[in-house]
Structure formats: structure tokens, C-alpha cells
Design a protein around this motif. Sequence first.
Motif, PDB file in Angstrom:
ATOM      1  N   LEU A 205       0.810  -1.204   0.000  1.00  0.00           N
ATOM      2  CA  LEU A 205       0.000   0.000   0.000  1.00  0.00           C
ATOM      3  C   LEU A 205       0.851   1.264   0.000  1.00  0.00           C
ATOM      4  O   LEU A 205       0.673   2.156  -0.851  1.00  0.00           O
ATOM      5  N   PHE A 206       1.793   1.359   0.932  1.00  0.00           N
ATOM      6  CA  PHE A 206       2.569   2.580   1.125  1.00  0.00           C
ATOM      7  C   PHE A 206       4.037   2.468   0.725  1.00  0.00           C
ATOM      8  O   PHE A 206       4.783   3.444   0.805  1.00  0.00           O
ATOM      9  N   GLY A 207       4.471   1.274   0.342  1.00  0.00           N
ATOM     10  CA  GLY A 207       5.851   1.110  -0.078  1.00  0.00           C
ATOM     11  C   GLY A 207       6.840   1.025   1.065  1.00  0.00           C
ATOM     12  O   GLY A 207       8.047   1.117   0.852  1.00  0.00           O
ATOM     13  N   ARG A 208       6.363   0.833   2.277  1.00  0.00           N
ATOM     14  CA  ARG A 208       7.262   0.726   3.424  1.00  0.00           C
ATOM     15  C   ARG A 208       6.594  -0.102   4.522  1.00  0.00           C
ATOM     16  O   ARG A 208       5.364  -0.138   4.624  1.00  0.00           O
ATOM     17  N   ARG A 209       7.431  -0.734   5.325  1.00  0.00           N
ATOM     18  CA  ARG A 209       6.924  -1.610   6.379  1.00  0.00           C
ATOM     19  C   ARG A 209       6.398  -0.818   7.563  1.00  0.00           C
ATOM     20  O   ARG A 209       5.413  -1.204   8.197  1.00  0.00           O
ATOM     21  N   ASN A 210       7.051   0.296   7.875  1.00  0.00           N
ATOM     22  CA  ASN A 210       6.707   1.067   9.062  1.00  0.00           C
ATOM     23  C   ASN A 210       5.818   2.249   8.701  1.00  0.00           C
ATOM     24  O   ASN A 210       6.093   2.974   7.745  1.00  0.00           O
ATOM     25  N   ILE A 211       4.794   2.456   9.492  1.00  0.00           N
ATOM     26  CA  ILE A 211       3.864   3.537   9.219  1.00  0.00           C
ATOM     27  C   ILE A 211       4.470   4.891   9.555  1.00  0.00           C
ATOM     28  O   ILE A 211       4.055   5.922   9.042  1.00  0.00           O
ATOM     29  N   THR A 212       5.488   4.900  10.423  1.00  0.00           N
ATOM     30  CA  THR A 212       6.228   6.122  10.724  1.00  0.00           C
ATOM     31  C   THR A 212       7.683   5.917  10.326  1.00  0.00           C
ATOM     32  O   THR A 212       8.189   4.799  10.328  1.00  0.00           O
ATOM     33  N   LYS A 213       8.380   6.997   9.990  1.00  0.00           N
ATOM     34  CA  LYS A 213       9.721   6.895   9.429  1.00  0.00           C
ATOM     35  C   LYS A 213      10.791   6.576  10.468  1.00  0.00           C
ATOM     36  O   LYS A 213      11.868   6.102  10.131  1.00  0.00           O
ATOM     37  N   ASP A 214      10.514   6.859  11.721  1.00  0.00           N
ATOM     38  CA  ASP A 214      11.549   6.716  12.752  1.00  0.00           C
ATOM     39  C   ASP A 214      11.180   5.673  13.798  1.00  0.00           C
ATOM     40  O   ASP A 214      11.425   5.834  14.977  1.00  0.00           O
ATOM     41  N   ASN A 215      10.587   4.575  13.338  1.00  0.00           N
ATOM     42  CA  ASN A 215      10.068   3.594  14.292  1.00  0.00           C
ATOM     43  C   ASN A 215      10.483   2.179  13.877  1.00  0.00           C
ATOM     44  O   ASN A 215       9.662   1.290  13.777  1.00  0.00           O
ATOM     45  N   VAL A 272      -6.914   4.980  12.398  1.00  0.00           N
ATOM     46  CA  VAL A 272      -6.349   4.447  11.148  1.00  0.00           C
ATOM     47  C   VAL A 272      -6.025   5.591  10.198  1.00  0.00           C
ATOM     48  O   VAL A 272      -4.936   5.651   9.615  1.00  0.00           O
ATOM     49  N   ARG A 273      -6.956   6.521  10.057  1.00  0.00           N
ATOM     50  CA  ARG A 273      -6.742   7.656   9.147  1.00  0.00           C
ATOM     51  C   ARG A 273      -5.617   8.567   9.630  1.00  0.00           C
ATOM     52  O   ARG A 273      -4.911   9.170   8.818  1.00  0.00           O
ATOM     53  N   SER A 274      -5.449   8.699  10.940  1.00  0.00           N
ATOM     54  CA  SER A 274      -4.401   9.585  11.452  1.00  0.00           C
ATOM     55  C   SER A 274      -3.011   9.108  11.037  1.00  0.00           C
ATOM     56  O   SER A 274      -2.074   9.913  10.950  1.00  0.00           O
ATOM     57  N   TYR A 275      -2.868   7.802  10.783  1.00  0.00           N
ATOM     58  CA  TYR A 275      -1.602   7.260  10.286  1.00  0.00           C
ATOM     59  C   TYR A 275      -1.556   7.247   8.758  1.00  0.00           C
ATOM     60  O   TYR A 275      -0.520   7.530   8.150  1.00  0.00           O
ATOM     61  N   ASN A 276      -2.681   6.887   8.128  1.00  0.00           N
ATOM     62  CA  ASN A 276      -2.705   6.778   6.666  1.00  0.00           C
ATOM     63  C   ASN A 276      -2.613   8.132   5.970  1.00  0.00           C
ATOM     64  O   ASN A 276      -1.853   8.304   5.004  1.00  0.00           O
ATOM     65  N   ASN A 277      -3.407   9.095   6.426  1.00  0.00           N
ATOM     66  CA  ASN A 277      -3.619  10.318   5.655  1.00  0.00           C
ATOM     67  C   ASN A 277      -2.374  11.172   5.452  1.00  0.00           C
ATOM     68  O   ASN A 277      -2.183  11.724   4.362  1.00  0.00           O
ATOM     69  N   PRO A 278      -1.485  11.329   6.456  1.00  0.00           N
ATOM     70  CA  PRO A 278      -0.277  12.119   6.185  1.00  0.00           C
ATOM     71  C   PRO A 278       0.579  11.530   5.071  1.00  0.00           C
ATOM     72  O   PRO A 278       1.170  12.275   4.276  1.00  0.00           O
ATOM     73  N   ILE A 279       0.652  10.210   4.986  1.00  0.00           N
ATOM     74  CA  ILE A 279       1.411   9.573   3.913  1.00  0.00           C
ATOM     75  C   ILE A 279       0.756   9.866   2.567  1.00  0.00           C
ATOM     76  O   ILE A 279       1.429  10.202   1.579  1.00  0.00           O
ATOM     77  N   ILE A 280      -0.568   9.756   2.532  1.00  0.00           N
ATOM     78  CA  ILE A 280      -1.295   9.995   1.279  1.00  0.00           C
ATOM     79  C   ILE A 280      -1.171  11.454   0.859  1.00  0.00           C
ATOM     80  O   ILE A 280      -0.914  11.755  -0.325  1.00  0.00           O
TER      81      ILE A 280
END
Length: 538
Positions: A205-215, A272-280
Motif C-alpha cells: 500500500l505505502f511502499g514501506r513496512r513502518n507507518i512512521t519513518k523513525d520507528n 487508522v486515518r491519522s496514520y494513513n492520511n499524512p502519507i497519502i
Amino acid sequence: MMMMGVTTSLPYPFQILLVLILSMASVILLGRMLSRPMKTKERSRQLPPGPPGWPILGNLPELIMARPRYKYIHHAMKQLNTEIACFNFAGVHAITINSDEIAREAFKERDVDLADRPHIFFFQTVGDNYKSMISGLYGEQFMKMKRVITTDIMSVKALNMMEATRTMEADNLLAYVHSMYQRCETVDLRELSMTYGYAVTMRMLFGRRNITKDNFSDDGRLGKAEKEHLGAIINTLNCFPSLHPADYLERWFKGWNIDGQEEKVKSNCNIVRSYNNPIIDERVQLWREKGGKAAVEDWIDMFITFKDENGKYLLTPDEIKAQCVEFCIAAFDNPANNMEWTLAEMLKNPEILGKALKELDQVVGKERLVQESDIPNLNYIKACCRETFRIHPSAHFHPPHAARQDTTLGGYFIPRGSHIHICRSQLGKSPKIWKDPLVYKPERHLQGDGISKEITLVETEMRFVSFGTGRRGCIGVKVGTIMMVTQLARFLQAFNWKLDPGFGPLSLEENDGLLMAKVLHLSVEPRLAPNLYPKFRP
């Protein structure tokens, strides 16, 4: 209180509602009878059989008081001796079906008539007012989203492009389990399956395993943010429509948070949206304002760059966000549930485990790891997955459909707006469909010697439900099959599994939600040469 053989209790919020509604029932019913005589044509159209009900509320009080609620449905249908029933829940006709013949009629012959979704809070919230495909009402918006997902997101080209991504997480899964073996840790199989499903979905979906960059973690465990994200996804999924009383009271009490469902769905979707939406948002800006990336790499890139015949972007950011929430929710129940039950049944039946290992050794061997290209040849492994779908479905009912117009099923009249519920647990265990239905026997799914025809996980004849069929059918069948079979095959190939000493005797008892009542905790030992176990790649 006992009602129809099911232990019942009445939640406090409903006490107030029932008193309020019942006090009005006689007056309203009398008024309807006097002001609207029933037409002769309406009297001649016979609904499926159903239990007698209260004025106005119909069978809703029994549904409210039943614990668990699915037992009320099954018990009532058994008492009525019917394979199709009609329950009246506050004026909404809920049609329940436990016949494969009638289920095929519903999703094949009457597919167009029954292609809508019920107008309920869950679908409206998850789909951000019906913008997504699975939750969407049948119409132009639904068809647009389905076209994009079918032709682009789930295309063979797109799935092949992401094979390396999925393989990376399949490798990470083995690295994670191997590290647990080295630390002498017990494996929580449910947590492990959820972690794998989450990691693969986030990669695609997002091209990365972690939903945040520093985690980042260095061994395969999810970080704090990922655990919160996954927890909110699972909590939203647990609110999925399954004969909740709130679904039938929304017309009168929308916003009252009846049965707590509205707040649960809303709050967890917001997480769920609070994590998804900034990436989108960041990716939309990159593609549509800053010239994009060197190449399309994941599903978000595909959604954002998809254009119509006039060269205009087809999807709005809000539509993409709604669909991403839906993708997250749809990715976990089947693979994780199927994995845990299948391995439990194999441990309970060592001869089945032996046959699966024999197939793996013959098809793949022990000199390399299972790859996606091996899946067509792993017929016995897939037969085990099919048998698990049959006897251990991930939900009691198929996601509800709604009648777009008056129609018929099984010779009975089905009014427009009726909710259609296929009883998954009853189909798979029906003695009319299956011989020895409670016996776990993968061989029943093999044709002849099991190699004359490739086995798939789809059951088009509705003898059990794995993935949905028809216009509302699951379009993620291929990727779901890949995830499920790859995970199971690699687990079996790479490790010897046994019950953890502290687990106690293996019990195949299920909870009310059809998960294993006792989470499977196992000990593992490597089965392959040390050099074959991958290193974790975050």
C-alpha cells in the motif's frame, strides 16, 4: 431470562429504548392498520418463514437480548425447519440463508438485484460517506472504484511488480521466527500472522513496512505506532456488520451510539486515518504538484496517478483515503484466522501434517525456500487452506448485501431494502452438503489424485465461503491466496512446530467470534540448513 434456548440479557441503553418504543407501538400499529389497508397483491407475496414478532419492533427484542446473537438466528431457523428465513428487525427485513443452492441463486441468478450494501453507519464511516468500493452503495461511484482496483491495483502486472516486496516480508517472517528460536521464545502464532499480514499490506500500500519513518525494529516486531495502527484496524474490523441491533435502529436513533457501535467505528477509523492520511497527502503533493517519482512503486502511487480517458486524475484524495482504510481492514481476518486454525488442525492430525511436508519436499525440496511460483503446484497445502475455510470460517456471516429492488429467493418474495446474510458457519458444516462435516479432511477438496487440476481457494458453488463471489466478490483473491499459501508453506518448510510445554493440551474450541478460544503458542526448531534462513531487512 431464556428465549428460544439462548441465554439472554438486556443492556441498559435498550431498556430505555424498548420502553419508549413499546409505549408507542399500539397507537402506531393501529394507525397504520386504519390508514393503509393492505393490498391484495401484497398479501399474495409470501416472505420466507420467520419467528413471530412484536408490534413495530418485530424480532428486535430477541436479537437484543440474545448472547451470542448468531445463536438466536441459527436456533430460530432450526425451529422453523427452514434454509431461508426472514427476521423483522424494527421494519427491516433480514434474510438469512444456510443453503448452498439458495446462496448460489442469490450471488449468481439474483446478483444484480442483491448488489447493494445496507445503509448503515459502519459502511458510511469506513467509506467516508460511501466513497470506497467494498462499503460503497451500488452505482456509479462503486463501479468507478471497482474499475480502478480491478484494472490497475489488482492487475497481474501490478501484482508481479510487487512480488519482490512480498518476498522480502516472507523472508522477514522467517528471520523473525528464527530469532525467536535463538532466544528460546515461545511463538504466539496469532500475533505472528497479524504481523506478517500487516507488514505485507503496508509494503504494497505505502511502499514501506513502518507507518512512521523513525520507528524501526531490528528483528521483525512491530513498533509502538504500528501496534496502535494495527490495533485500530482490528478493532474496526470487529465492528463489521453482523446483525448488530444498532444497524436496524439507525433510522430512528442515529447519533445515539446505540450498543456503542457508532463510537467504536468512528474512533478506530479516525486512528487508522491519522496514520494513513499524512502519507497519502505527502504522496499526492509529490505526484500532482512536484512532478512525481522516477517510477510507480506501490498502490498509493497507482491510485494517485490513475487518469481517465481525458487525461484527468480520476480519483480525489478523499476517495483514495477512504479506499486505503478499506484495504487495511480487508487484509487481516482471512489469512491470520486461516493460518492459526490450519496449523492447529495439523498438530491435532499428524498424518495431515506429514502429507503437507511430503508435498513440500517433493515440489520444493530443502535446498531453497518456497517461492510464489511454487503455489500452483502445492495442491495439498491449498486443500488444507480450503478445508480450514470450510470448517473454521473467519466470521459467522458473509458481509451483508441489500436488495436494490423487489426480487425472489428460494421461491419467496424478497422486498427491496432487505438485508441478505449468508450463514458461513452453517454452510461449511451442513450434512446436506458435506459428508462427515465436522471431520477435518483436506482430501475432500482434491480431484482424483490431487494433481490433475490446480486447486484454488475460491469456492464458486457457495458450499462454503472463502472469498466473496459475484459483483460484490472479493477482487483480492489472488493476492490473498499468495499471502496465505506462502505463509503456511514457508512455516511448514522451515520449522518443526510443537505445542509449547506451558500451553497445555491442544483444544480446537472456538470463541464466539470463531477465533481459537485459546491463542496457539508454539515452540519451533529449524528444519533447514542454517544458511537458508534470511536476515531481517527493515
